[in-house]
Scaffold this motif. Structure first.
Motif, PDB file in Angstrom:
ATOM      1  N   HIS A 141       1.996   2.755  -2.608  1.00 42.66           N
ATOM      2  CA  HIS A 141       2.826   2.011  -3.556  1.00 42.66           C
ATOM      3  C   HIS A 141       3.931   2.946  -4.042  1.00 42.66           C
ATOM      4  CE1 HIS A 141      -0.359  -0.976  -3.501  1.00 42.66           C
ATOM      5  NE2 HIS A 141      -1.230  -0.017  -3.791  1.00 42.66           N
ATOM      6  N   THR A 142       5.184   2.540  -3.841  1.00 39.98           N
ATOM      7  CA  THR A 142       6.316   3.417  -4.142  1.00 39.98           C
ATOM      8  C   THR A 142       7.315   2.722  -5.060  1.00 39.98           C
ATOM      9  OG1 THR A 142       7.756   2.725  -2.324  1.00 39.98           O
ATOM     10  CG2 THR A 142       6.049   4.355  -1.812  1.00 39.98           C
ATOM     11  N   ARG A 143       8.183   3.528  -5.660  1.00 42.72           N
ATOM     12  CA  ARG A 143       9.150   2.988  -6.611  1.00 42.72           C
ATOM     13  C   ARG A 143      10.288   2.242  -5.938  1.00 42.72           C
ATOM     14  NH1 ARG A 143       7.755   8.003  -8.599  1.00 42.72           N
ATOM     15  NH2 ARG A 143       6.787   7.973 -10.668  1.00 42.72           N
ATOM     16  N   ILE A 144      10.727   2.710  -4.796  1.00 43.84           N
ATOM     17  CA  ILE A 144      11.936   2.154  -4.200  1.00 43.84           C
ATOM     18  C   ILE A 144      11.627   1.159  -3.093  1.00 43.84           C
ATOM     19  CG2 ILE A 144      14.166   2.693  -3.169  1.00 43.84           C
ATOM     20  CD1 ILE A 144      13.740   3.853  -5.950  1.00 43.84           C
ATOM     21  N   VAL A 145      10.812   1.565  -2.131  1.00 42.02           N
ATOM     22  CA  VAL A 145      10.589   0.709  -0.959  1.00 42.02           C
ATOM     23  C   VAL A 145       9.331  -0.136  -1.099  1.00 42.02           C
ATOM     24  CG1 VAL A 145      11.886   2.196   0.595  1.00 42.02           C
ATOM     25  CG2 VAL A 145       9.438   2.600   0.272  1.00 42.02           C
ATOM     26  N   GLY A 146       8.767  -0.184  -2.280  1.00 39.09           N
ATOM     27  CA  GLY A 146       7.624  -1.055  -2.522  1.00 39.09           C
ATOM     28  C   GLY A 146       6.343  -0.524  -1.908  1.00 39.09           C
ATOM     29  N   SER A 147       5.461  -1.430  -1.510  1.00 36.70           N
ATOM     30  CA  SER A 147       4.165  -1.055  -0.933  1.00 36.70           C
ATOM     31  C   SER A 147       4.214  -1.208   0.581  1.00 36.70           C
ATOM     32  CB  SER A 147       3.060  -1.945  -1.503  1.00 36.70           C
ATOM     33  OG  SER A 147       2.966  -1.789  -2.909  1.00 36.70           O
ATOM     34  N   PHE A 148       3.588  -0.277   1.273  1.00 35.05           N
ATOM     35  CA  PHE A 148       3.506  -0.383   2.729  1.00 35.05           C
ATOM     36  C   PHE A 148       2.165   0.179   3.193  1.00 35.05           C
ATOM     37  CE2 PHE A 148       5.390   3.766   1.923  1.00 35.05           C
ATOM     38  CZ  PHE A 148       4.757   4.609   2.832  1.00 35.05           C
ATOM     39  N   VAL A 149       1.701  -0.327   4.354  1.00 31.30           N
ATOM     40  CA  VAL A 149       0.401   0.056   4.904  1.00 31.30           C
ATOM     41  C   VAL A 149       0.617   1.023   6.059  1.00 31.30           C
ATOM     42  CG1 VAL A 149      -1.697  -0.755   6.040  1.00 31.30           C
ATOM     43  CG2 VAL A 149      -0.631  -2.133   4.228  1.00 31.30           C
ATOM     44  N   ASP A 150      -0.097   2.129   6.035  1.00 33.31           N
ATOM     45  CA  ASP A 150      -0.108   3.072   7.151  1.00 33.31           C
ATOM     46  C   ASP A 150      -1.497   2.997   7.778  1.00 33.31           C
ATOM     47  OD1 ASP A 150       0.923   5.044   8.841  1.00 33.31           O
ATOM     48  OD2 ASP A 150       0.026   6.644   7.644  1.00 33.31           O
ATOM     49  N   SER A 151      -1.590   2.375   8.945  1.00 33.80           N
ATOM     50  CA  SER A 151      -2.894   2.118   9.569  1.00 33.80           C
ATOM     51  C   SER A 151      -3.193   3.139  10.665  1.00 33.80           C
ATOM     52  CB  SER A 151      -2.927   0.703  10.140  1.00 33.80           C
ATOM     53  OG  SER A 151      -1.883   0.532  11.071  1.00 33.80           O
ATOM     54  N   GLN A 152      -4.413   3.055  11.193  1.00 38.19           N
ATOM     55  CA  GLN A 152      -4.885   3.922  12.278  1.00 38.19           C
ATOM     56  C   GLN A 152      -4.723   5.403  11.936  1.00 38.19           C
ATOM     57  OE1 GLN A 152      -2.856   2.566  15.831  1.00 38.19           O
ATOM     58  NE2 GLN A 152      -4.188   0.784  16.019  1.00 38.19           N
ATOM     59  N   ARG A 153      -4.993   5.722  10.709  1.00 40.49           N
ATOM     60  CA  ARG A 153      -4.982   7.123  10.291  1.00 40.49           C
ATOM     61  C   ARG A 153      -6.311   7.765  10.674  1.00 40.49           C
ATOM     62  NH1 ARG A 153      -1.105   8.391   6.181  1.00 40.49           N
ATOM     63  NH2 ARG A 153      -2.505  10.024   5.410  1.00 40.49           N
ATOM     64  N   MET A 154      -6.301   9.035  11.022  1.00 41.97           N
ATOM     65  CA  MET A 154      -7.495   9.759  11.449  1.00 41.97           C
ATOM     66  C   MET A 154      -7.719  10.966  10.540  1.00 41.97           C
ATOM     67  SD  MET A 154      -8.494   7.993  14.036  1.00 41.97           S
ATOM     68  CE  MET A 154      -7.823   6.813  15.216  1.00 41.97           C
TER      69      MET A 154
END
Length: 720
Positions: free
Chosen positions: A116-129
């Motif tokens: 959750h960020t101030r400028i670009v909103g919320s985004f999902v980073d998937s397939q993290r290891m």
């Protein structure tokens, strides 16, 4: 015999062996292998992510393998996460565990994170290891950490880059649509490719001359603060400088030149105390600026409306958050958001009225109408029914363009003007209308009249014989008219401005209750901010029993109340406070919030900002108000009125002007009094109230009243 000896020796050895075996301690149970404890591995991963979620970077670092902690010390570890957080405008994160795979002492946790960020909103980073190992030194599950655990591409040398999209600052207009501030100023930025500078030494010398920096500072910018493959912003220059030095810079630097819009005030001296100015952020403002997606060279509002309405005028930056390879290739876009469009402002102020008042004050100062010791003046006009401020002038003024980072007048002229501004003992930067605090003299008698009637200590039938003096024991005080005014009521006391009448008012109210008179002053909004939220204002001071004792160590006495009744003594109030009080008398007793911004929006899509806001219903008796109003109307229209001779030939008598003169004594034997006049008009259906103050100007009837008359005649009768 030998055979017997061997047999006995063997038996002895067997017996010893049996004894040793039976006496030996039990063998300890083998320790469990951590590699078999998968829940412990999952718990370690969960603790690591929980610590990230909580912002506890130290706890995260403690969960790394011993070798990782050696390779990436805590200070470096913190810096890496803090840099990533700053780049993305990080607020918080959520995570979701998905699967744990692997065998033995090496496991891999697959999971996803929602940032959750101030400028670009919320985004999902998937397939993290997330890789876990059993630390050989600790014998426990630990994180086998690398920079890829922030974002996987960082482990391959990529950078996390936020590209800001900054909207152009919006304009400011007066109530009729006349432009007051826009972005039509222009400067030229110099961009240089650090890889392809034909002559570095000559380039740095030319850039230094253009920007005002030194060649050494340019060398530091290009060779130490910038990477070899960067396009370096060498700074902004004025158009005249560009024309003069372009042919020198371009061949030795292979520079590109781009135009940049800058703030411009079309008449910088018209209302600088309202508009304010823009500039760079101070050091203590930088963290919040960077967190909002701006940069250190972003221009923000620094004073006045530019500061208080900065978020509206500036909009909100958008941008793109990406992972970029070392060679500049964009590897992945994590998220992006458009910028939020800024909104222009339409003020309540009328520029033509503001301009006339400014000119009237400048003429009066220039032609010797005011005494030499007069340092300044203030005039405000306000709609008594809405609180909209139609004009707010503080004299002397200054050109707000000189305070901008890229002044339209040119830097050299701006530096000269700024030096003169700072050296000016009259302090033009002070907004006398809202920040100047003064003794009021007789314009305070309207407050005393309200207190006298509303408290019940006086009635409309109460009378007092004004003989030119007032005495209590050895305390003898004089009227401005030695012969006195005869028998006075509250109404005629206002019209004639009889000092002894109001000395007696202060004395009697104090005898009834020492808090009575200061309490009414405070109820009517004096000695406290008016609530105008677009510009800075002073609170001022109304003396009261508790504050006098705290500040002086002496008890409150009747003398304090007698002084307060005619606006003398310790009184310190702003012209804006006095104007708001008179507006309340005109509008049947409503203390309004003054408004400076009428609308905001984009082109014709506007929304109202100024809304009538009664901060206090004073609950004043209508008959008492009418009685006071008649006394004020007689000031300009009846023979004994203190300003009747000023308005005698004015067409304003047709509509009626109701007001009060004030001559406020100030400390110093050679100091002239402050000159006041406050009024409202028309008499029957009030629309506006006006306050005029001239510092050390002299009599209220001879200085402030004529100025007020001229301004009101322009307001009602000028053909524009």
């Amino acid at each position: 015999m030998r055979l017997l000896t061997v047999i006995l020796l063997c038996c002895a050895l067997l017996l010893c062996a049996c004894a040793t075996a039976s006496d030996a301690p039990a063998t300890p149970a083998p320790r469990p292998d951590p590699a078999a404890d998968l829940p412990a591995a999952a718990e370690t991963a969960r603790r690591f992510l929980n610590a990230w979620q909580a912002g506890d970077l130290d706890a995260m670092h403690r969960l790394l393998t011993f070798r990782n902690r050696e390779l990436t010390p805590l200070v470096e570890f913190r810096a890496l996460y803090q840099q990533a957080h700053a780049a993305m405008g990080y607020i918080s994160l959520d995570y979701k565990l998905q699967s744990l795979t692997g065998e033995g002492r090496f496991l891999t946790l697959q999971y996803e994170v929602t940032f959750h960020t101030r400028i670009v909103g919320s985004f999902v980073d998937s397939q993290r290891m997330l890789h876990l190992v059993v630390d050989s030194q600790l014998g426990e599950w630990r994180i086998a950490w690398s920079r890829a655990d922030i974002f996987r591409e960082l482990g391959e040398g990529a950078r996390l880059v936020f590209e800001s999209q900054l909207p152009v600052r919006a304009n400011i207009y007066d109530r009729h649509g006349r432009a007051l501030a826009d972005q039509n100023g222009r400067v030229v930025r110099i961009l240089v490719d650090n890889r392809h500078i034909p002559d570095r030494e000559a380039c740095f010398l030319a850039l230094a001359e253009a920007t005002g920096e030194t060649a050494a500072e340019m060398d530091d910018l290009f060779n130490r603060r910038s990477k070899p493959d960067w396009i370096v912003d060498a700074g902004a220059i004025e158009r005249d400088t560009y024309i003069r030095l372009h042919d020198r810079i371009e061949p030795v630097c292979a520079a590109d030149f781009t135009q940049q819009a800058t703030r411009r005030y079309l008449d910088g001296a018209l209302m600088p105390h309202i508009l304010g100015y823009v500039g760079y952020a101070d050091a203590d403002e930088l963290p919040s600026l960077l967190a909002a997606g701006l940069h250190a060279e972003s221009i923000i509002g620094k004073a006045g409306l530019e500061a208080s309405m900065n978020d509206v005028l500036a909009g909100a930056p958008g941008g793109r958050l990406s992972l970029v390879a070392a060679d500049g290739r964009r590897l992945r876009i994590l998220s992006e958001a458009p910028s939020q469009a800024p909104k222009s402002l339409w003020l309540t102020v009328a520029a033509d009225l503001q301009q006339f008042i400014r000119g009237a004050l400048e003429d009066a100062f220039a032609n010797g109408s005011f005494a030499d010791e007069t340092n300044g003046a203030a005039v405000i006009i306000m709609d008594v029914n809405t609180g909209e401020v139609l004009a707010l002038v503080s004299h002397p003024t200054y050109d707000s363009n000189m305070l901008n980072p890229f002044p339209t007048m040119g830097r050299e002229a701006a530096y000269t003007a700024l030096a003169e501004l700072i050296a000016d003992e009259r302090n033009p930067l002070l907004n006398r209308a809202a920040q100047g605090t003064y003794v009021t003299g007789s314009v305070m008698k309207v407050m005393s009249s309200v207190a006298a009637l509303e408290s019940g200590v006086y009635s409309q039938d109460s009378r007092y014989s004004c003989i030119g003096t007032w005495r209590y024991g050895n305390d003898l005080r004089y009227d401005w008219l030695p012969a006195g005014h005869g028998v006075m009521s509250v109404r005629t006391g206002i019209t004639n401005s009889c000092n002894p009448f109001f000395y007696e008012v202060g004395f009697r109210l104090n005898a009834q209750d020492p808090q009575l008179l200061p309490g009414f002053a405070q109820k009517l909004g004096l000695g406290q901010p008016t609530g105008i939220n677009s510009i800075s204002e002073a609170a001022g001071y109304i003396p009261a029993p508790d504050t006098i004792e705290r500040s002086t160590g002496l008890p409150w006495s009747y003398g304090h109340a007698v002084n307060l009744s005619i606006g003398q003594g310790e009184v310190q109030v702003t012209p804006l406070q006095m104007l708001r009080m008179y507006a309340a008398v005109a509008n049947s007793g409503y203390l309004l919030r003054p408004q400076l911004v009428r609308e905001q929006g984009i082109l014709d899509d506007r929304e109202p900002v100024a809304r009538r806001e009664a901060l206090r219903d004073l609950g004043l008796d209508a008959a008492n108000l009418a009685f006071i109003q008649r006394g004020m109307c007689d000031v300009t229209s009846s023979y004994p009125g203190t300003a009747a001779h000023i308005f005698a030939a004015s067409p304003l008598l047709e509509i009626g002007v109701c007001g009060k003169t004030g001559t406020a004594q100030v400390p110093g034997a050679d100091k002239l009094p402050h000159s006041w006049f406050i009024a409202y008009a028309p008499a029957d259906e009030p629309q506006i109230a006006i306050v005029t103050l001239v510092e050390n100007g002299g009599e209220g009837s001879t200085v402030a009243a004529p100025l007020t008359r001229d301004i009101l005649e322009f307001f009602y009768f000028a053909e524009l």
